[in-house]
Enzyme design. Structure first.
Site, PDB file in Angstrom:
ATOM      1  CE  LYS A 184       0.614   1.417   4.367  1.00 44.52           C
ATOM      2  NZ  LYS A 184       0.944   2.755   4.856  1.00 44.52           N
ATOM      3  CB  THR A 241      -1.469   4.979   2.962  1.00 48.21           C
ATOM      4  OG1 THR A 241      -1.569   4.190   4.137  1.00 48.21           O
ATOM      5  CG2 THR A 241      -0.076   5.554   2.900  1.00 48.21           C
TER       6      THR A 241
HETATM    7  O1  13P Z   1       1.441   3.435   7.613  1.00 45.56           O
HETATM    8  C1  13P Z   1       0.909   4.504   7.753  1.00 45.56           C
HETATM    9  C2  13P Z   1      -0.553   4.645   7.865  1.00 45.56           C
HETATM   10  O2  13P Z   1      -1.171   3.428   8.141  1.00 45.56           O
HETATM   11  C3  13P Z   1       1.725   5.730   7.750  1.00 45.56           C
HETATM   12  O3  13P Z   1       1.952   6.069   6.450  1.00 45.56           O
HETATM   13  P1  13P Z   1       3.266   6.846   6.013  1.00 45.56           P
HETATM   14  O4  13P Z   1       4.456   5.980   6.393  1.00 45.56           O
HETATM   15  O5  13P Z   1       3.110   7.042   4.559  1.00 45.56           O
HETATM   16  O6  13P Z   1       3.278   8.149   6.758  1.00 45.56           O
END
Ligand code: 13P
Ligand code: NAI
Length: 319
Positions: A184, A241
């Site tokens: 993701k 995300t």
């Molecule tokens: O894993 C995350 C949300 O579930 C955090 O995302 P990021 O690492 O892109 O900030």
């Protein structure tokens, strides 16, 4: 006592949340960072503006974790093996819960497989799913997946790591849970590019959906369960995300789409993971054109228009 190894945004947020249940030790590797956090009762470097409750002990010294004690490993994915090389002896008796998302660049392995490889015989688990550290730290409602191959241990972990605001769902499918969290982030870089380049929300939805098809394809190829991918750790985290600029992966993609510089000190798990996924897909013999296009953008091998042409000119096919 729960030990949290890695005082980044996520480790700190989990420490704050879990300190509602009892005492927690938060380990930072830099003694200056420890001194700062002890003095200010804040982690200003990684999670500013949130107070660290008194029952969080902050330390730079990892005491050996006793048999069955829970230790959360919240370091970035590409640092996990090195951390285990240094601290494996002290951690080996514990119930280790990986809290990182990604695939190791050199091997294509996810976090639970790396723990298995480095500390054979330990029961490994992963905590993953849609959650921004800042939300958890503020006590906002959050639901995550706790995956553990041993369901008895999984039940104990589920109960110990759930709090009033943090609800954990359990599975034994560690490979599905870690794959969803890894892939993701790659898709979030892609949707960030789409938004940064002004391609629109319809294109973002298309990329998320076709990205999810690729996530499911790889999951099937490695024997992960489809329901894991459509749960919190896969679909749930993809939605969060890819649609929020709280995500560092999304923000990195937005910068890429605008041809802007991005701070190299910010953790962007999807960048190295994208390269690992392309290599793994080739080994598995599966087609992942969206992932390939995103990886080429990250590597600077394609411009946005070329990546779009590449995806849109593919032969038309059934969904
Ligand atoms: O894993 C995350 C949300 O579930 C955090 O995302 P990021 O690492 O892109 O900030
Ligand atoms: N920040 C978030 O909202 C969320 C993060 N995650 C995951 O958590 C993992 C960690 O991310 P963040 O905490 O956000 O990153 P971060 O960039 O805020 O912090 C990473 C921390 O790891 C420490 N570290 C690095 N190598 C280390 C080593 N060898 N030994 C000890 N400590 C080491 C760094 O000093 C830093 O404090 C990532 O895989 C991320 O995907 C998961 C869910 C939410």
């Amino acid at each position: 006592m729960i030990t949290i190894f890695g005082a980044g945004a996520f480790g700190t947020a989990l420490a704050i949340s879990l300190s509602r249940n009892g005492p927690v030790t938060l380990l930072a590797r830099d003694p200056d960072h420890v001194a700062e956090m002890r003095a200010t009762r804040q982690n200003a470097r990684r999670l500013p503006g949130v107070e660290l409750p008194d029952n969080i002990a902050i330390s730079a010294e990892l005491e050996p974790v006793s048999k069955g004690q829970i230790a959360l490993l919240s370091v970035p994915m590409q640092r996990l093996r090195g951390a285990l090389e240094t601290h494996g002896d002290a951690l080996s008796q514990g119930h280790l819960v990986a809290c990182c998302k990604g695939m190791e660049l050199a091997t294509g392995l996810g976090p639970t497989r790396i723990i298995d490889e480095m500390l054979p015989g330990t029961t490994t688990a992963i905590l993953t799913g849609p959650s921004f550290a800042a939300d958890i730290a503020r006590g906002l409602p959050t639901a995550l997946t706790l995956a553990c191959t041993d369901d008895k241990v999984g039940e104990a972990l589920q109960s110990a790591l759930s709090t009033a605001n943090l609800r954990l769902y359990r599975t034994t499918d560690t490979s599905g849970a870690e794959l969803g969290g890894a892939l993701k982030n790659v898709m979030a870089i892609g949707t960030g590019v789409v938004m940064g380049a002004g391609l629109g929300e319809s294109a973002r939805a298309a990329l998320m959906t076709r990205g999810f098809a690729e996530m499911s394809r790889m999951a099937a190829a490695v024997g992960a369960r489809p329901e894991t991918l459509s749960g919190l750790s896969g679909f749930g985290d993809l939605v969060l995300t890819c649609t929020s600029e709280q995500s560092r992966n999304t923000r990195f993609g937005v910068s890429l789409g605008r041809n802007e510089r991005f701070d190299p000190n910010v953790t962007v798990e999807g960048a190295a993971t994208a390269r690992a996924v392309v290599a793994r897909a080739a080994d598995l013999g599966i087609d992942m054109p969206v992932t390939r296009a995103i990886t080429a953008l990250i590597n600077g091998e394609l411009q946005v228009e070329q990546a779009m042409d590449m995806l849109l000119s593919r032969p038309l096919k059934e969904e």
